[in-house]
Design a protein around this motif. Structure first.
Motif, PDB file in Angstrom:
ATOM      1  N   PHE A  49      90.559  20.788  29.892  1.00  0.00           N
ATOM      2  CA  PHE A  49      90.040  21.272  31.155  1.00  0.00           C
ATOM      3  C   PHE A  49      89.089  22.450  30.911  1.00  0.00           C
ATOM      4  O   PHE A  49      87.985  22.519  31.444  1.00  0.00           O
ATOM      5  CB  PHE A  49      91.206  21.707  32.054  1.00  0.00           C
ATOM      6  N   PHE A  50      89.522  23.383  30.059  1.00  0.00           N
ATOM      7  CA  PHE A  50      88.698  24.560  29.751  1.00  0.00           C
ATOM      8  C   PHE A  50      87.385  24.135  29.097  1.00  0.00           C
ATOM      9  O   PHE A  50      86.304  24.602  29.463  1.00  0.00           O
ATOM     10  CB  PHE A  50      89.486  25.483  28.826  1.00  0.00           C
ATOM     11  N   LEU A  51      87.494  23.204  28.161  1.00  0.00           N
ATOM     12  CA  LEU A  51      86.280  22.768  27.460  1.00  0.00           C
ATOM     13  C   LEU A  51      85.288  22.145  28.432  1.00  0.00           C
ATOM     14  O   LEU A  51      84.096  22.436  28.405  1.00  0.00           O
ATOM     15  CB  LEU A  51      86.636  21.761  26.366  1.00  0.00           C
ATOM     16  N   VAL A  52      85.814  21.289  29.315  1.00  0.00           N
ATOM     17  CA  VAL A  52      84.924  20.576  30.225  1.00  0.00           C
ATOM     18  C   VAL A  52      84.281  21.534  31.221  1.00  0.00           C
ATOM     19  O   VAL A  52      83.081  21.496  31.469  1.00  0.00           O
ATOM     20  CB  VAL A  52      85.689  19.445  30.941  1.00  0.00           C
ATOM     21  N   THR A  53      85.090  22.424  31.790  1.00  0.00           N
ATOM     22  CA  THR A  53      84.554  23.266  32.860  1.00  0.00           C
ATOM     23  C   THR A  53      83.749  24.443  32.335  1.00  0.00           C
ATOM     24  O   THR A  53      82.845  24.920  32.994  1.00  0.00           O
ATOM     25  CB  THR A  53      85.680  23.820  33.745  1.00  0.00           C
ATOM     26  N   THR A  54      84.072  24.960  31.174  1.00  0.00           N
ATOM     27  CA  THR A  54      83.430  26.188  30.724  1.00  0.00           C
ATOM     28  C   THR A  54      82.470  25.962  29.561  1.00  0.00           C
ATOM     29  O   THR A  54      81.336  26.415  29.603  1.00  0.00           O
ATOM     30  CB  THR A  54      84.502  27.210  30.297  1.00  0.00           C
ATOM     31  N   PHE A  93      81.416  23.006  28.201  1.00  0.00           N
ATOM     32  CA  PHE A  93      80.436  21.931  28.283  1.00  0.00           C
ATOM     33  C   PHE A  93      79.158  22.353  29.001  1.00  0.00           C
ATOM     34  O   PHE A  93      78.064  22.091  28.502  1.00  0.00           O
ATOM     35  CB  PHE A  93      81.017  20.669  28.930  1.00  0.00           C
ATOM     36  N   PRO A  94      79.236  23.044  30.136  1.00  0.00           N
ATOM     37  CA  PRO A  94      77.995  23.508  30.768  1.00  0.00           C
ATOM     38  C   PRO A  94      77.148  24.342  29.812  1.00  0.00           C
ATOM     39  O   PRO A  94      75.922  24.260  29.814  1.00  0.00           O
ATOM     40  CB  PRO A  94      78.489  24.349  31.934  1.00  0.00           C
ATOM     41  N   PHE A  95      77.844  25.122  29.001  1.00  0.00           N
ATOM     42  CA  PHE A  95      77.116  25.962  28.051  1.00  0.00           C
ATOM     43  C   PHE A  95      76.402  25.092  27.005  1.00  0.00           C
ATOM     44  O   PHE A  95      75.246  25.328  26.657  1.00  0.00           O
ATOM     45  CB  PHE A  95      78.097  26.918  27.378  1.00  0.00           C
ATOM     46  N   TYR A  96      77.130  24.083  26.566  1.00  0.00           N
ATOM     47  CA  TYR A  96      76.529  23.139  25.615  1.00  0.00           C
ATOM     48  C   TYR A  96      75.331  22.448  26.240  1.00  0.00           C
ATOM     49  O   TYR A  96      74.259  22.309  25.640  1.00  0.00           O
ATOM     50  CB  TYR A  96      77.595  22.106  25.206  1.00  0.00           C
ATOM     51  N   TRP A  97      75.468  22.055  27.494  1.00  0.00           N
ATOM     52  CA  TRP A  97      74.394  21.342  28.166  1.00  0.00           C
ATOM     53  C   TRP A  97      73.180  22.248  28.368  1.00  0.00           C
ATOM     54  O   TRP A  97      72.034  21.846  28.281  1.00  0.00           O
ATOM     55  CB  TRP A  97      74.895  20.798  29.508  1.00  0.00           C
ATOM     56  N   LEU A  98      73.484  23.562  28.592  1.00  0.00           N
ATOM     57  CA  LEU A  98      72.428  24.566  28.701  1.00  0.00           C
ATOM     58  C   LEU A  98      71.584  24.552  27.424  1.00  0.00           C
ATOM     59  O   LEU A  98      70.349  24.605  27.461  1.00  0.00           O
ATOM     60  CB  LEU A  98      73.080  25.938  28.884  1.00  0.00           C
ATOM     61  N   LEU A  99      72.283  24.477  26.289  1.00  0.00           N
ATOM     62  CA  LEU A  99      71.585  24.451  25.000  1.00  0.00           C
ATOM     63  C   LEU A  99      70.718  23.197  24.901  1.00  0.00           C
ATOM     64  O   LEU A  99      69.576  23.239  24.425  1.00  0.00           O
ATOM     65  CB  LEU A  99      72.622  24.489  23.873  1.00  0.00           C
ATOM     66  N   MET A 100      71.235  22.067  25.356  1.00  0.00           N
ATOM     67  CA  MET A 100      70.478  20.811  25.316  1.00  0.00           C
ATOM     68  C   MET A 100      69.202  20.923  26.150  1.00  0.00           C
ATOM     69  O   MET A 100      68.113  20.505  25.746  1.00  0.00           O
ATOM     70  CB  MET A 100      71.332  19.651  25.849  1.00  0.00           C
ATOM     71  N   VAL A 101      69.365  21.524  27.347  1.00  0.00           N
ATOM     72  CA  VAL A 101      68.197  21.687  28.230  1.00  0.00           C
ATOM     73  C   VAL A 101      67.174  22.597  27.574  1.00  0.00           C
ATOM     74  O   VAL A 101      65.961  22.345  27.586  1.00  0.00           O
ATOM     75  CB  VAL A 101      68.629  22.247  29.597  1.00  0.00           C
TER      76      VAL A 101
END
Lengths: 321, 375
Positions: free
Chosen positions: A50-55, A57-65
């Protein structure tokens, strides 16, 4: 005892009962009850995911963007960037003086943290270690103030900081605090003070009186004993209060954006800088993402450093009570 | 080196009077002990001398200076605390040199004095240890080193041995006496343990309920207690008290009577008094030659025997009807001190005598001592 009861008892005594006709969930629950460690481990994994997905993952996706080139922003994937363009991390500093925005926020947060820790130390000492009349009333009023929404203070403060005050003329060019760091860290320090007072009060009240007495006999004043003995021994508490204040002020947007006109030289904060990558015709998502990641770094570094400084258990064993 | 004078010191907390109008003159270089039961105000008195609490009324001077309103650091005192109070985040050197560093002594002087203090309390080679790595006795020695390194005028010690184990306590007791001889400084020592007070002090200050009871050398407190409280507090095991009345021929109580002439001892018939006699001043009838001046013999029953090795305590009842009290020594009970090989058994009927030279009379109402001998 009936025959049925006896049969039930016999079933209870058997630890594994493979022949019992149970549904899948029921069987799983029975297994968990007989072996709680598995249940704990399962809960741990659920919470972690839950922590990984909510916190995270968005950060990871930020890096992708951030890594996706501007013209391919529409094709950014969920797990992979839509190209590879690390140049965005340089571009944010060339398009805008983003470093200045970060510096503004950093400086404001540092000053606010220092002010908060100093004032909260004095208040925490008084509330935590002295006995006086009306202590609880005072403490309560400090607490209540912290419940007010920050917006409640905004209008009067904004009016005040936009006014030209003559005695400030030697300090400010026009005698007004608007567009200066003062307009940001003064109200923010005041707003986040109560929390630190509470944290420090709890820690300071636990330092044995004997240590303070010893320091005073040895040659400090009460204030000297506070900063030489009580504060160092409350290092975990001071670090906690400091990190919390720093992070809150660093990330603060409401006051910081409204007390300046948004230009970097007017001490506009980091968040204002991120939003500046939104042009008139185009939103530069990749630069905003890169800027967000860069903006996180000071906080991340601080937390790592402070964690090492947090040394608890210093008092253990030195004082016999 | 300084004298300490307390003048009319009173300390009041909201509705409690911790110290009540205390006047005291402590001489230069004296080892003086404040002793009393817990909560009697002895620690508060010391804290007012240290400046950690301000007296509600009265004044304090150290040497020629009035220090009543000075903060602790300017009073020329140092202190050893009951809970030792070493700074846990500093090593031994930093702890000991703390006061000197605050006073901006130059480094050479600090090192010289720290070395000297470490030498006195035998702490060489431990300078970089942290307090939590040391034993109780070592910590206590660090605390003492920290106190002596500043060469104070007055040394305050608040139950410094209370947290040490029994063996170490006895050892530190002699160490402190040696230290006093070496430093020749005024030492004010607070304890609830009358044995420490007796063994170490030049004079004892007995305090009870915030009120000064007696200020005298240990043996004087023992032999000539000023009142019933001092008599009961100083000396171990404690004195026996028999409550009764003065009659024409002497003292009479439910179980005993002692012959004496009321006139010559400052009492008059009808007066309610308490007779005090120490366990070591009561003898078996056959040993009555050991008493300088034995009274006539009383009957008693041996209740409990406590062999202590070098002596034996015997709890007696005046007759078989007396019920032993669960709380301390009650009415009709008497504690006596015998040589260990005395041939008696629990339950035996015996006859005892008291030594008239060491019988104390106290006024029952005020508790004040009337006489310390019936000779």
């Amino acid at each position: 005892m009936s025959e049925k009861d006896q049969a039930d008892l016999a079933a209870m005594e058997k630890t594994d009962e493979p022949d019992l006709d149970r549904g899948m969930v029921e069987a799983w629950a029975a297994k968990m009850i007989s072996n709680p460690d598995r249940a704990y481990r399962a809960t741990f994994y659920v919470a972690t995911i839950f922590f990984l997905v909510t916190t995270l993952f968005p950060f990871y996706w930020l890096l992708m963007v951030a890594l996706t080139p501007r013209n391919r922003l529409s094709s950014v994937g969920v797990l992979t960037p839509g190209g590879f363009n690390p140049g965005a991390f340089v571009e944010i500093f060339t398009t805008l003086p983003f470093h200045r925005y970060i510096f503004n926020s950093f400086l404001i947060a540092v000053v606010a943290t220092v002010i908060v820790l100093f004032v909260a130390s004095l208040a925490g000492y008084v509330f935590g270690r002295l006995r006086f009349r009306a202590k609880n009333v005072l403490l309560l009023s400090v607490l209540v103030t912290s419940f007010f929404p920050p917006a409640a203070f905004f209008v009067p403060l904004n009016r005040l900081f936009n006014r030209n005050i003559d005695i400030l003329r030697p300090l400010m060019q026009d005698g007004s605090l608007y567009n200066t760091p003062y307009a940001i860290f003064i109200p923010l320090s005041a707003l986040y003070l109560p929390l630190s007072i509470f944290i420090l009060m709890t820690f300071y009240s636990q330092i044995p009186d004997g240590l303070e007495d010893a320091a005073r006999v040895e040659g400090t004043t009460r204030l000297g004993a506070l900063f030489r003995i009580i504060v160092p021994l409350s290092a975990p508490g001071v670090a906690t209060a400091g990190v919390l204040t720093f992070i809150t002020v660093y990330n603060e947007y409401f006051f910081s954006s409204l007390m300046t006109d948004g230009r970097p030289q007017s001490w506009a904060p980091m968040l204002e800088g991120i939003l500046r990558f939104q042009g008139e015709f185009e939103v530069l998502f990749n630069l905003m993402a890169a800027a967000s990641i860069v903006a996180v770094l000071p906080v991340a570094i601080l937390v790592i450093v402070a964690q090492e400084k947090i040394v608890s258990g210093l008092t253990a064993g030195a004082v016999k009570e | 080196m300084a004298s300490v004078t307390l003048q009319d010191i009173t300390k009041q907390y909201e509705d409690v009077t911790a110290v009540d109008d205390m006047n005291l003159e402590i001489r230069d270089g004296e080892f003086i002990t404040f002793v009393g039961p817990s909560g009697c105000g002895k620690s508060t008195t010391m804290e007012t001398i240290a400046g950690l609490t301000l007296p509600t009324e009265g004044s304090i001077s150290i040497g020629e200076r009035d220090v009543t309103d000075l903060p602790p650091k300017d009073r020329g005192i140092s202190m050893v605390f009951q809970n030792i109070a070493l700074f846990p985040h500093m090593d031994v050197y930093e702890n000991v040199s703390f006061g000197l560093r605050l006073r901006k002594y130059d480094q050479e002087e600090i090192d010289r004095r720290v070395d000297q203090a470490a030498d006195i309390v035998q702490l060489e080679g431990m300078m970089d240890r942290m307090p939590k790595e040391m034993s109780g006795g070592q910590r206590q020695r660090v605390a003492i080193a920290r106190a002596i390194v500043r060469e104070p005028d007055v040394f305050l010690m608040d139950e410094p041995l209370a947290n040490l184990d029994a063996e170490l306590r006895v050892h530190m007791r002699t160490q402190l006496q040696r230290l006093h001889r070496e430093l020749d400084t005024t030492i004010i020592y607070v304890t609830h343990d009358q044995a420490q007070a007796m063994t170490m002090s030049d004079r004892i200050v007995v305090i009870n309920g915030g009120v000064l009871q007696q200020v005298a050398p240990p043996l004087e407190c023992y032999n000539e207690p000023a009142n019933r409280f001092v008599a009961g507090f100083i000396g171990s095991p404690a004195m026996n008290f028999l409550e009764g009345e003065v009659v024409d021929g002497g003292f009479e109580s439910e179980y005993t009577n002692i012959d004496f002439d009321p006139g010559t001892h400052g009492v008059s018939p009808g007066q309610e008094i308490t007779v005090g006699v120490r366990p070591e001043d009561v003898f078996l009838e056959e040993d009555s030659h050991k008493a300088a001046s034995p009274t006539k013999a009383f009957d008693a029953v041996v209740d409990v025997l406590e062999p202590m090795g070098k002596e034996m305590n015997a709890y007696l009842l005046f007759d078989r009807e007396v019920e032993a009290s669960a709380e301390g020594r009650g009415k009709g009970q008497l504690l006596i001190n015998l040589v260990p090989d005395t041939d008696i058994e629990e339950g035996d009927d015996i006859r005892i005598v008291m030594d008239r030279e060491n019988i104390h009379l106290f006024d029952r109402a005020s508790g004040d001592a009337i006489t310390h001998s019936l000779e």
